[in-house]
Design a protein around this motif. Structure first.
Motif, short mmCIF file in Angstrom:
data_model
loop_
_atom_site.label_atom_id
_atom_site.label_comp_id
_atom_site.label_asym_id
_atom_site.label_seq_id
_atom_site.Cartn_x
_atom_site.Cartn_y
_atom_site.Cartn_z
N UNK A 202 1.00 -1.06 0.10
CA UNK A 202 -0.02 0.14 -0.04
C UNK A 202 1.18 1.23 0.03
N UNK A 203 2.25 1.16 0.21
CA UNK A 203 2.89 2.23 0.45
C UNK A 203 2.90 3.43 -0.80
N UNK A 204 3.38 3.24 -1.96
CA UNK A 204 3.42 3.95 -2.59
C UNK A 204 2.09 4.46 -3.06
N UNK A 205 1.21 3.77 -3.29
CA UNK A 205 -0.23 4.11 -3.68
C UNK A 205 -0.74 5.35 -2.68
N UNK A 206 -0.77 4.81 -1.29
CA UNK A 206 -1.18 5.69 -0.30
C UNK A 206 -0.37 6.92 -0.40
N UNK A 207 1.10 6.95 -0.58
CA UNK A 207 1.60 8.30 -0.79
C UNK A 207 1.38 9.23 -2.15
N UNK A 208 1.17 8.56 -2.96
CA UNK A 208 0.77 8.97 -4.29
C UNK A 208 -0.64 9.81 -4.15
N UNK A 209 -1.67 9.13 -3.47
CA UNK A 209 -2.89 9.73 -3.37
C UNK A 209 -2.69 10.87 -2.29
N UNK A 210 -1.81 10.78 -1.21
CA UNK A 210 -1.92 11.90 -0.35
C UNK A 210 -1.04 13.12 -0.90
#
Ligand SMILES: O=C1C[C@@](O)(C(=O)O)C[C@@H](O)[C@@H]1O
Length: 825
Positions: A202-210
């Motif tokens: 979930x790391x990059x996806x979360x960072x990307x969305x935020x």
């Protein structure tokens, strides 16, 4: 041929089980992990008690060993089966039982089962039990019933106690000695949550969305340019540099296993943990087939040993696993089956005279094979005496383009005496080294450094020198120009950074519309005022209602990635992106300073924020992100405090209702019942008010009283002090003072006194620490590169000292002039 089935890609919400020896840190990590993933923590002891109505000890005493053992295992299996999703499960002693281990093995077919691994000496030291050797032997079994491994690093450098570790080398600011160093819990939290982000993908996806411009949101293979710093195990075992020396030397680290010391697996696990902790960059894990300087192995030994080392990398949850696709097919298939969430880099190396040219059809076939096998990235390298002629490379590119999508990104280079040349436009994951690490074991010993590679990009006009600013009504005191400039020099970027005093949006607009505008740090009066003029904002900036970093949007398409990858390039920009690094810097500093006793408990912990400007908004948001749900706000002008409180209560209400609805849709745990109507920010109207009844005194205090007024006049320096009654926390707490002009504000002096005479558990974080953190994050957003953190922190304190000295001298001169004048008169 379809890619081998990935047997370790579990459901995103599958419960995660932690196993390991007593003393390995499972409970603490479980707690941190559950908080991070917003999951329920299930502990075996508690579960046993709930299921049987008594503790294990009581059960054993009442029913005897045989019945206890039976019951224990039944409860254990029930615990696993009835908590299949949405939990972090901490296993206790039962996992030493063989039947429980079988159950875990079965569970690990569909769930991550993480072996928490700690240095034997540490466990022996912590347990101090007669049976410790036996426990450690039994602990080895945990490896066999787990499918992941987290090395819970003991790092003596993190163990300096509060009060001694705050000083930044070579500086002498008045607060050194009062501040906290990074606590071991903080570091473990950061490492472990990063590890969990990989396990759960979930790391990059979360960072990307935020926050799409943050460095962690775009993986190195999707950037325009990225560099992989090569670090060999043979070097790391005996290295003569400090870990901080490797900061900002690459966008990721390639750990090359080229050495087989005793206790190899533990050595590797430790090095992976160290890289994660010290550098915080993605790790590429590469196992060298024929390392120079090691003994020759038989084919069978090579196969068995390398398979195990590769699988260890996957168990450790490395970001990328580099896999030589020219090796035995069964080895390749086996690794691919166990790849989990690690991305696979499929390699083809060609050495010397046999180096197949780019024109050769085999190169295209190789690429296609990697594509068929489901590799995330393909790496093709030729070690040859000369670079390939340009027209061959053009032809190769054309043929590659004709392969049907989706195509994995390609890393391709010739390595010759001239260094590394890439035949492709995209220069991703190019190998680089640290300037001071010579290693004759390395085939790529003569490669360049990230510094020189970046410099070259500017010299070749692939990137452009830009102008960056700190903009606001009074920026003459700002330390940002010195910090950013030092960082540009360090990474090889010819940008400039200057403070420009301005207080109207028109003037701001004029500066930002220049083709060579790179970005700006904003301060009063722009942080809130700019909001309606932004095309895009990060999720955090929207929630806070304020930004402090402004970036031009120069992408040629509507895709955000295009804007993200247009950083460091000049050109017209009519639209802008805003982000907020104030909140995340405050959060980082709070986390670093909070003692374990004051870890946030959402229903109990209270925080106090002083002020009602953009920074106070960021501070409130940082507290919310830490899980704090009882936040008090004090501001001299009551109406402004009420406005800010209303903003956050409204926001919390909206996001909570949204999450509750989503919970029904996706089954993920949302906020607690009643959260939607909760008031999380309350205003305290006056300093003479008693601390609100029914709430604990605050353990986190953030003072955001500005040293200058929004319209630029110098205010009297921050003069806030806490009413003594508000300082009653029996466990002390953290005070973050954002003002640093002077550093010893009345609040800091007060806390020093409290600390000396009343409660030693209070810690102060000074404004310089926070402002350095802000610059670090702003630098990363603006350039897309990791910041040299140690350097920025050092420059921050040294520049502050120099400014103080200059001011002292100016004052002396002024006094002298006055005195001389008086004498003449
Ligand atoms: O408050 C600060 C500090 C700052 O103003 C500086 O001078 O470095 C830069 C701002 O972006 C940040 O929000």
């Amino acid at each position: 041929m379809a890619p081998p089935k990935n047997e370790r890609a579990f459901e995103a919400n599958a419960s995660i089980v932690l196993v390991g020896c007593r003393g390995a840190g499972k409970r603490t990590l479980g707690f941190m992990g559950a908080l991070h993933l917003r999951r329920r923590l299930v502990t075996e002891d508690h579960y046993f008690e709930k299921a049987t109505g008594m503790s294990r000890g009581q059960y054993l005493a009442r029913h005897g060993r045989a019945l206890f053992a039976r019951q224990d295992i039944e409860v254990f299996k029930h615990m696993l089966d009835s908590n299949m999703t949405g939990c972090v499960i901490e296993c206790g002693m039962s996992s030493l039982n063989e039947e429980a281990q079988d159950a875990l093995r079965e569970y690990s077919k569909s769930h991550p089962v993480v072996y928490i691994h700690r240095e034997k000496e540490q466990i022996a030291h912590l347990l101090d039990a007669a049976d410790v050797q036996e426990l450690l032997r039994a602990d080895e079994k945990h490896r066999s019933c787990s499918n992941f491994e987290y090395y819970n690093l003991f790092d003596p450098s993190n163990h300096a106690t509060t009060g001694t570790s705050g000083s930044v080398s070579g500086t002498n600011t008045p607060l050194n000695g009062l501040q906290p160093g990074p606590s071991k819990l903080l570091s473990a939290r950061e490492d472990f949550t990063r590890f969990l982000d990989i396990v759960t993908a979930r790391g990059a996806t979360k960072a990307w969305l935020e926050s799409p411009f943050s460095v962690s949101s775009v993986p190195p293979e999707f950037r325009s340019y990225s560099y992989a710093l090569r670090l060999r195990l043979s070097y790391l075992m005996d290295m003569d540099l400090e870990w901080e020396d490797f900061e900002a030397r690459g966008d990721c680290v390639e750990l090359i296993i080229d050495h087989w010391p005793d206790d190899l697996y533990n050595v590797i696990a430790r090095q992976v943990a160290l890289i994660r902790r010290k550098l915080g960059v993605p790790i590429i894990y590469h196992v060298e087939e024929n390392p120079r300087g090691e003994r020759r192995r038989t084919v069978e030994e090579k196969y068995d040993m390398d398979t195990e080392i590769l699988e260890l990398g996957l168990r450790l949850g490395v970001d990328y696993l580099s896999l030589d696709l020219q090796r035995e097919e069964s080895l390749v298939t086996r690794v691919l089956r166990h790849r989990g969430r690690s991305k696979i880099i499929g390699n083809f190396w060609y050495m010397g005279i046999g180096a197949v040219s780019w024109q050769d059809e085999r190169q295209i076939e190789n690429y296609k094979r990697a594509q068929r096998l489901g590799c995330d990235i393909v790496r093709m390298a030729r070690f040859c005496s000369n670079d390939s002629p340009a027209e061959l490379l053009e032809d190769f590119k054309k043929r590659l383009a004709s392969i049907p999508d989706p195509k994995p990104p390609l890393v391709a280079y010739d390595f010759s005496v001239l260094g590394v040349r890439t035949p492709l436009q995209s220069r991703i994951l190019s190998p680089v080294k640290h300037p001071d690490t010579e290693n004759e074991r390395d085939h790529l010993a003569t490669i360049s450094t990230a510094y020189h590679s970046y410099e070259l990009l500017f010299r070749q006009f692939l990137l452009d020198p830009l102008q960056f600013y700190v903009l606001g009504s009074n920026v003459s005191y700002s330390l940002s120009p010195a910090m950013h400039t030092a960082a540009y020099d360090f990474v090889g970027m010819p940008h400039t950074f200057q403070g420009v005093t301005c207080s109207t949006l028109d003037r701001l607009n004029q500066i930002c519309l220049s083709d060579s505008f790179g970005g700006a740090s904003l301060t009063a009066p722009f942080k809130v005022a700019i909001m309606p003029h932004l095309k895009l904002k990060s999720h955090h900036a929207t929630a806070i209602g304020a930004v402090n970093v402004l970036l031009p949007l120069r992408g040629k398409t509507f895709a955000i990635l295009d804007h993200v990858n247009s950083r460091n390039k000049a050109g017209p920009a009519r639209e802008f992106f805003g982000d907020n690094t104030d909140w995340s810097s405050i959060l980082t500093c709070l986390r670093r300073a909070i003692s374990p006793r004051n870890f946030v408990q959402p229903s109990k912990t209270t925080g106090l924020v002083v002020g009602a400007g953009g920074m106070a908004r960021a501070a409130i948001y940082a507290l919310i992100q830490l899980g704090c749900r009882n936040i008090f706000l004090y501001n001299r002008t009551l109406s402004r405090a009420e406005e800010v409180a209303a903003h956050f209560n409204q926001w919390f209400h909206e996001t909570s209702s949204h999450n509750i609805n989503n919970k029904q849709a996706n089954g993920s745990p949302g906020p607690q019942k009643g959260a939607a109507n909760q008031e999380i920010v309350r205003v305290i109207p006056s300093l003479s008010d008693p601390w609100p009844r029914n709430f604990q005194p605050p353990t986190m205090v953030i003072s955001c009283v500005p040293a200058t007024s929004p319209d630029g006049d110098l205010c009297p320096p921050a003069d806030f002090v806490m009413p003594l009654e508000w300082l009653n926390s029996p466990t002390g707490g953290v005070v973050v003072e954002l003002a640093y002009e002077p550093l010893l504000t009345p609040l800091v002096v007060q806390i020093q006194a409290v600390r000396d005479h009343v409660s030693p558990s209070w810690v102060v974080v000074d404004g310089l620490e926070v402002v350095a953190e802000m610059a670090i994050e702003a630098f990363e957003l603006m350039t897309g590169r990791m910041a040299p953190k140690r350097l920025i922190k050092e420059v921050c304190r040294k520049t502050w000292e120099q400014q103080q000295e200059q001011r002292r001298q100016q004052q002396q001169q002024q006094q002298q002039v006055v005195q001389d004048g008086e004498m003449v008169y």
